[in-house]
Design a protein around this motif. Structure first.
Motif, PDB file in Angstrom:
ATOM      1  N   ILE A  47      14.205  12.316  13.990  1.00  8.54           N
ATOM      2  CA  ILE A  47      13.648  13.345  13.124  1.00  8.54           C
ATOM      3  C   ILE A  47      12.291  13.800  13.655  1.00  8.54           C
ATOM      4  O   ILE A  47      11.416  12.967  13.894  1.00  8.54           O
ATOM      5  CB  ILE A  47      13.467  12.803  11.686  1.00  8.54           C
ATOM      6  N   PRO A  48      12.111  15.091  13.856  1.00 10.13           N
ATOM      7  CA  PRO A  48      10.753  15.547  14.144  1.00 10.13           C
ATOM      8  C   PRO A  48       9.879  15.294  12.921  1.00 10.13           C
ATOM      9  O   PRO A  48      10.364  15.280  11.800  1.00 10.13           O
ATOM     10  CB  PRO A  48      10.928  17.055  14.392  1.00 10.13           C
ATOM     11  N   GLN A  49       8.600  15.042  13.148  1.00  7.55           N
ATOM     12  CA  GLN A  49       7.738  14.745  12.018  1.00  7.55           C
ATOM     13  C   GLN A  49       7.672  15.947  11.096  1.00  7.55           C
ATOM     14  O   GLN A  49       7.155  16.996  11.439  1.00  7.55           O
ATOM     15  CB  GLN A  49       6.355  14.335  12.510  1.00  7.55           C
ATOM     16  N   SER A  50       8.247  15.775   9.902  1.00  7.12           N
ATOM     17  CA  SER A  50       8.301  16.851   8.928  1.00  7.12           C
ATOM     18  C   SER A  50       7.276  16.552   7.844  1.00  7.12           C
ATOM     19  O   SER A  50       6.148  16.172   8.127  1.00  7.12           O
ATOM     20  CB  SER A  50       9.720  16.973   8.377  1.00  7.12           C
ATOM     21  N   LYS A  51       7.668  16.689   6.617  1.00  9.49           N
ATOM     22  CA  LYS A  51       6.745  16.471   5.512  1.00  9.49           C
ATOM     23  C   LYS A  51       6.444  14.979   5.331  1.00  9.49           C
ATOM     24  O   LYS A  51       7.350  14.159   5.224  1.00  9.49           O
ATOM     25  CB  LYS A  51       7.363  17.040   4.234  1.00  9.49           C
ATOM     26  N   ALA A  52       5.152  14.660   5.291  1.00  8.36           N
ATOM     27  CA  ALA A  52       4.759  13.278   5.002  1.00  8.36           C
ATOM     28  C   ALA A  52       5.121  12.962   3.559  1.00  8.36           C
ATOM     29  O   ALA A  52       4.811  13.718   2.646  1.00  8.36           O
ATOM     30  CB  ALA A  52       3.268  13.094   5.229  1.00  8.36           C
ATOM     31  N   ILE A  53       5.812  11.841   3.342  1.00  2.00           N
ATOM     32  CA  ILE A  53       6.227  11.477   1.988  1.00  2.00           C
ATOM     33  C   ILE A  53       5.474  10.251   1.484  1.00  2.00           C
ATOM     34  O   ILE A  53       5.230  10.106   0.293  1.00  2.00           O
ATOM     35  CB  ILE A  53       7.763  11.266   1.928  1.00  2.00           C
ATOM     36  N   LEU A  54       5.063   9.369   2.414  1.00  2.00           N
ATOM     37  CA  LEU A  54       4.418   8.125   2.017  1.00  2.00           C
ATOM     38  C   LEU A  54       3.383   7.753   3.077  1.00  2.00           C
ATOM     39  O   LEU A  54       3.698   7.714   4.261  1.00  2.00           O
ATOM     40  CB  LEU A  54       5.466   7.017   1.884  1.00  2.00           C
ATOM     41  N   SER A  55       2.157   7.511   2.638  1.00  2.00           N
ATOM     42  CA  SER A  55       1.097   7.131   3.565  1.00  2.00           C
ATOM     43  C   SER A  55       0.425   5.842   3.102  1.00  2.00           C
ATOM     44  O   SER A  55       0.245   5.610   1.901  1.00  2.00           O
ATOM     45  CB  SER A  55       0.033   8.234   3.663  1.00  2.00           C
ATOM     46  N   VAL A  56       0.068   5.022   4.070  1.00  2.00           N
ATOM     47  CA  VAL A  56      -0.622   3.767   3.819  1.00  2.00           C
ATOM     48  C   VAL A  56      -1.935   3.823   4.595  1.00  2.00           C
ATOM     49  O   VAL A  56      -1.935   4.130   5.792  1.00  2.00           O
ATOM     50  CB  VAL A  56       0.233   2.567   4.288  1.00  2.00           C
ATOM     51  N   VAL A  57      -3.041   3.548   3.926  1.00  2.00           N
ATOM     52  CA  VAL A  57      -4.362   3.672   4.544  1.00  2.00           C
ATOM     53  C   VAL A  57      -5.127   2.356   4.387  1.00  2.00           C
ATOM     54  O   VAL A  57      -5.476   1.954   3.267  1.00  2.00           O
ATOM     55  CB  VAL A  57      -5.175   4.831   3.923  1.00  2.00           C
ATOM     56  N   ASP A  58      -5.340   1.673   5.505  1.00  2.00           N
ATOM     57  CA  ASP A  58      -6.174   0.464   5.556  1.00  2.00           C
ATOM     58  C   ASP A  58      -5.772  -0.551   4.485  1.00  2.00           C
ATOM     59  O   ASP A  58      -6.608  -1.095   3.760  1.00  2.00           O
ATOM     60  CB  ASP A  58      -7.656   0.844   5.406  1.00  2.00           C
ATOM     61  N   LEU A  59      -4.484  -0.821   4.414  1.00  6.14           N
ATOM     62  CA  LEU A  59      -3.932  -1.692   3.367  1.00  6.14           C
ATOM     63  C   LEU A  59      -4.141  -3.160   3.725  1.00  6.14           C
ATOM     64  O   LEU A  59      -3.804  -3.600   4.831  1.00  6.14           O
ATOM     65  CB  LEU A  59      -2.434  -1.405   3.215  1.00  6.14           C
ATOM     66  N   THR A  60      -4.697  -3.903   2.783  1.00  8.67           N
ATOM     67  CA  THR A  60      -4.828  -5.342   2.975  1.00  8.67           C
ATOM     68  C   THR A  60      -4.183  -6.065   1.793  1.00  8.67           C
ATOM     69  O   THR A  60      -4.104  -5.538   0.682  1.00  8.67           O
ATOM     70  CB  THR A  60      -6.302  -5.799   3.075  1.00  8.67           C
ATOM     71  N   LYS A  61      -3.705  -7.274   2.071  1.00  9.93           N
ATOM     72  CA  LYS A  61      -3.172  -8.135   1.011  1.00  9.93           C
ATOM     73  C   LYS A  61      -3.533  -9.578   1.337  1.00  9.93           C
ATOM     74  O   LYS A  61      -3.192 -10.088   2.409  1.00  9.93           O
ATOM     75  CB  LYS A  61      -1.652  -7.989   0.888  1.00  9.93           C
ATOM     76  N   ASN A  62      -4.253 -10.188   0.417  1.00 15.52           N
ATOM     77  CA  ASN A  62      -4.628 -11.587   0.563  1.00 15.52           C
ATOM     78  C   ASN A  62      -3.977 -12.410  -0.545  1.00 15.52           C
ATOM     79  O   ASN A  62      -3.884 -11.961  -1.685  1.00 15.52           O
ATOM     80  CB  ASN A  62      -6.156 -11.759   0.456  1.00 15.52           C
ATOM     81  N   PHE A  63      -3.548 -13.607  -0.180  1.00 11.75           N
ATOM     82  CA  PHE A  63      -3.133 -14.600  -1.170  1.00 11.75           C
ATOM     83  C   PHE A  63      -4.142 -15.739  -1.060  1.00 11.75           C
ATOM     84  O   PHE A  63      -4.017 -16.601  -0.181  1.00 11.75           O
ATOM     85  CB  PHE A  63      -1.713 -15.091  -0.898  1.00 11.75           C
ATOM     86  N   GLY A  64      -5.182 -15.703  -1.908  1.00 14.50           N
ATOM     87  CA  GLY A  64      -6.267 -16.666  -1.756  1.00 14.50           C
ATOM     88  C   GLY A  64      -6.970 -16.445  -0.425  1.00 14.50           C
ATOM     89  O   GLY A  64      -7.412 -15.338  -0.111  1.00 14.50           O
ATOM     90  N   ASP A  65      -7.049 -17.511   0.367  1.00 18.42           N
ATOM     91  CA  ASP A  65      -7.699 -17.418   1.678  1.00 18.42           C
ATOM     92  C   ASP A  65      -6.750 -16.940   2.775  1.00 18.42           C
ATOM     93  O   ASP A  65      -7.167 -16.799   3.932  1.00 18.42           O
ATOM     94  CB  ASP A  65      -8.269 -18.790   2.081  1.00 18.42           C
ATOM     95  N   LEU A  66      -5.492 -16.710   2.422  1.00 20.86           N
ATOM     96  CA  LEU A  66      -4.508 -16.282   3.420  1.00 20.86           C
ATOM     97  C   LEU A  66      -4.479 -14.757   3.502  1.00 20.86           C
ATOM     98  O   LEU A  66      -4.149 -14.076   2.530  1.00 20.86           O
ATOM     99  CB  LEU A  66      -3.124 -16.812   3.037  1.00 20.86           C
TER     100      LEU A  66
END
Length: 250
Positions: free
Chosen positions: A5-24
């Motif tokens: 697929i050529p890049q068409s309409k952006a549907i979902l974007s993620v920007v600098d996403l972090t996820k911590n579980f406690g110290d992990l």
């Protein structure tokens, strides 16, 4: 490959996403954009954060920081109605998640009736068509315990499709299946890819990835180390960790 697929309409974007579980620190600043009609596969070794990432996309897991923007709406904003967003973002889990006390047909009808307020007849007619689409017309009145794992997963896919989502998320949809049942689920997913469904898939099924994916993200230690067309990433990976990981799969 189906979906180049050529890049068409952006549907979902993620920007600098972090996820911590406690110290992990499981996700370490993930940024990416997904486009309409793409099939994006996310691969990487166990513990790299793949399932956490896909579960963050529809807020089953709440990100620690960063933004997720779906069709222009920041779903990480506390004021966003996440349940409204999830109507357009279907999710297929490893372990099916069907209601054991409902038949296959009833499982598919439930959300359209409760969430979309469809009449029983409308929901039933659509559910029967979806069962036909996933090759299970003859299993409408069967309960989950009467179905094989592969059949249960196909019902789960039909249930997600019943809400007419704009994006389908798959979290290792074949990992709980015996090898002979994997193909029947992947065939349904291949059909969805051919139909242009936008899909984000966590999977180790390399043949599916090669044939159906337009793009592959390689996740290692909570970071995207490679992002490119499926054929390029699989046949000529640029990162040593990708080469090492694919060497164990191929």
């Amino acid at each position: 490959m189906i979906n180049n697929i050529p890049q068409s309409k952006a549907i979902l974007s993620v920007v600098d996403l972090t996820k911590n579980f406690g110290d992990l620190h499981v996700l370490k600043g993930i940024s990416n954009t997904f486009y309409e009609g793409e099939v994006v596969s996310i691969i990487g070794p166990s513990g790299s954060g793949k399932s956490t990432l896909i579960r963050c996309l529809n807020h089953i897991e709440e990100p620690t920081s960063g933004q997720i923007i779906f069709e222009g709406v920041e779903i990480t904003n506390p004021s966003t109605d996440i349940n409204a967003v999830r109507r357009d973002m279907g999710m297929v889990f490893q372990n099916f998640g069907l209601f054991p006390h409902l038949t296959a047909l009833e499982n598919i009808m439930l959300a359209p009736r409760k969430v979309k307020k469809q009449s029983r007849d409308e929901a039933k007619n659509k559910a029967l068509k979806l069962l036909e689409r996933v090759g299970l017309s003859d299993k409408a009145e069967n309960y989950p315990e009467q179905l094989s794992g592969g059949q249960q997963q196909r019902v789960a896919i039909a249930r997600s499709l019943a809400m007419q989502p704009k994006v389908l998320l798959f979290d290792e949809p074949t990992s709980a299946l015996d090898p002979e049942m994997v193909r029947e689920v992947l065939d349904v997913m291949m059909g969805l890819a051919k139909d242009g469904m936008t899909m984000i898939v966590v999977s180790h099924e390399i043949n599916f990835i090669r044939q159906a994916s337009s793009r592959v993200l390689v996740l290692v230690d909570g970071e995207i180390i490679e992002d490119g067309p499926s054929e390029q990433v699989i046949e000529s990976p640029s990162h040593p960790r990708t080469k090492e990981f694919l060497g164990k799969l191929l």
